[in-house]
Design an enzyme around this catalytic site. Sequence first.
Site, PDB file in Angstrom:
ATOM      1  N   ARG A  82       4.486   0.638   8.885  1.00 57.15           N
ATOM      2  CA  ARG A  82       4.273  -0.662   8.244  1.00 57.15           C
ATOM      3  C   ARG A  82       5.427  -1.035   7.323  1.00 57.15           C
ATOM      4  NH1 ARG A  82      -2.204  -0.610   6.585  1.00 57.15           N
ATOM      5  NH2 ARG A  82      -2.962   0.256   8.560  1.00 57.15           N
ATOM      6  N   ASP A  88      -3.316   3.437  -0.662  1.00 53.36           N
ATOM      7  CA  ASP A  88      -3.358   2.385   0.351  1.00 53.36           C
ATOM      8  C   ASP A  88      -1.934   1.867   0.554  1.00 53.36           C
ATOM      9  OD1 ASP A  88      -4.417   0.687   2.235  1.00 53.36           O
ATOM     10  OD2 ASP A  88      -5.299  -0.700   0.800  1.00 53.36           O
ATOM     11  N   ASP A 146       1.125  -5.162  -0.306  1.00 49.22           N
ATOM     12  CA  ASP A 146       0.361  -5.849   0.738  1.00 49.22           C
ATOM     13  C   ASP A 146       0.345  -7.343   0.446  1.00 49.22           C
ATOM     14  OD1 ASP A 146      -0.054  -3.446   1.943  1.00 49.22           O
ATOM     15  OD2 ASP A 146      -2.233  -3.544   1.940  1.00 49.22           O
ATOM     16  N   ASP A 168      -3.424  -1.205  -3.942  1.00 53.00           N
ATOM     17  CA  ASP A 168      -2.016  -1.307  -3.586  1.00 53.00           C
ATOM     18  C   ASP A 168      -1.220  -1.371  -4.884  1.00 53.00           C
ATOM     19  OD1 ASP A 168      -2.741  -1.720  -0.799  1.00 53.00           O
ATOM     20  OD2 ASP A 168      -3.331  -3.733  -1.425  1.00 53.00           O
TER      21      ASP A 168
END
Length: 443
Positions: free
Chosen positions: A317, A260, A264, A221
């Site tokens: 997301r 990714d 996060d 990430d």
Amino acid sequence: MPVRRLRAGALAGCAALAVGLLPLGATAQAAGPAGLPDPSRTVLGAGDGWGSAEGGVTGGSDADRAHTYTVTDRAGLVAALNDQDPTPKIIKIRGTVDVNTDDAGRVLGCADYAVDGYTIEDYLAAYDPEVWGWETEPEGPVEDARHASQLAQRERVRLSVGSNTTIIGEGRDARLLGASLSVQNAENVIIRNLTLEDAADCFPSWDPTDGQYGNWNSEYDAIELRGARHVWIDHNTFTDGRNPDSGLPHYFGRLYQQHDGLLDIVRGTDLVTVSWNVFREHDKTMIIGNGDGAGADDRGRLRITLHHNLFHNVNERAPRVRFGQVDVYNNHYRQDAGGRFGYSWGVGFESRLVAEHNAFTLARGTTPDRVIRPFNDGQSLSAGNNWFNGRPVDLIAAYHATGPARTVGEDAGWTPELRTRVDHPAAVPVLVGLYAGSGRLIG
């Protein structure tokens, strides 16, 4: 928290209004040249989101001269981070720092990390579902070589950030290229005024059991918060940049996805404010809580605030939430014609998401029912006073009007209090357009 009022018919005056509404919440701690505020010593202001609770975020603002660094390459950045040393430190990044470089500064490509004879051609031949099948994840020497190659790249690109650290870009063009900043089991961290571009994994893994058709899964990430506390992520630009997913090939009928998340927030992370950032051109943008079975770490934590961020051409997301008590307000969601759009708010297991006063500017034909996606039965969120393509809309009612299999409740069960101000959603696109992202730091 009062909302700044704006008449729906006064949208033409939004730009003029925005000029007088500068980003608030930051508190300058020292003066720089000519008496101007020194942004490297700025701390998170009182009442500015969950990050400001229980002591707030000061980062490395107390750093002495010996622990104030200006870095221009990977070696300098690694030396300044000093293996997560918790001594207060300020790290200023000047220009572009490419972490895919060796110790001599030579730029490394994917082939430079490959070990044990790994090639993508061998991997595709070994694990073609028509040969390998669909029931078992890859194993054996070719998979071992892929994993070893991935670890070789990880050693260069994943950089660990310790407690009491401020990382800040100098000026308007500071960029971290290929980096994955890991704030793990650390606290009191500030990351500001950077473009974080293309945290790409050269060696994604194929999983034929992931979903109906299998998927390629990648590491890294741009920023990962894992077991972190008291973090402020502010005025950054997150992007796949030079290497967008749209330019990547498909293997076994699925996108060979090398990225990714952009940001996060997982595994017991708590008390985070994410403000005035740009998240652009990405698929799996931000996850808060990464597993339904992570309650031992996450339950009662994952208190996160997202405000005045731009989510531009991101597929999903933004964020997806499990467990967290998450406040999402005054963000702008913008999607251009032809871009992929799955959903914005993922309502997951035991999530308590409040999503209010946001603005959506989505491509023609994209309907408001697609904003929300519940992933579990019996979940709720609060979603008042959001605007969709210039008009107020009840997003929960729009979702239910489509007759979905899952219903979602209309009360997250709590009321946010840590907001320095709330802008009218009609003004949000202009405000965020003027002030969000790297190179636009004020104080």
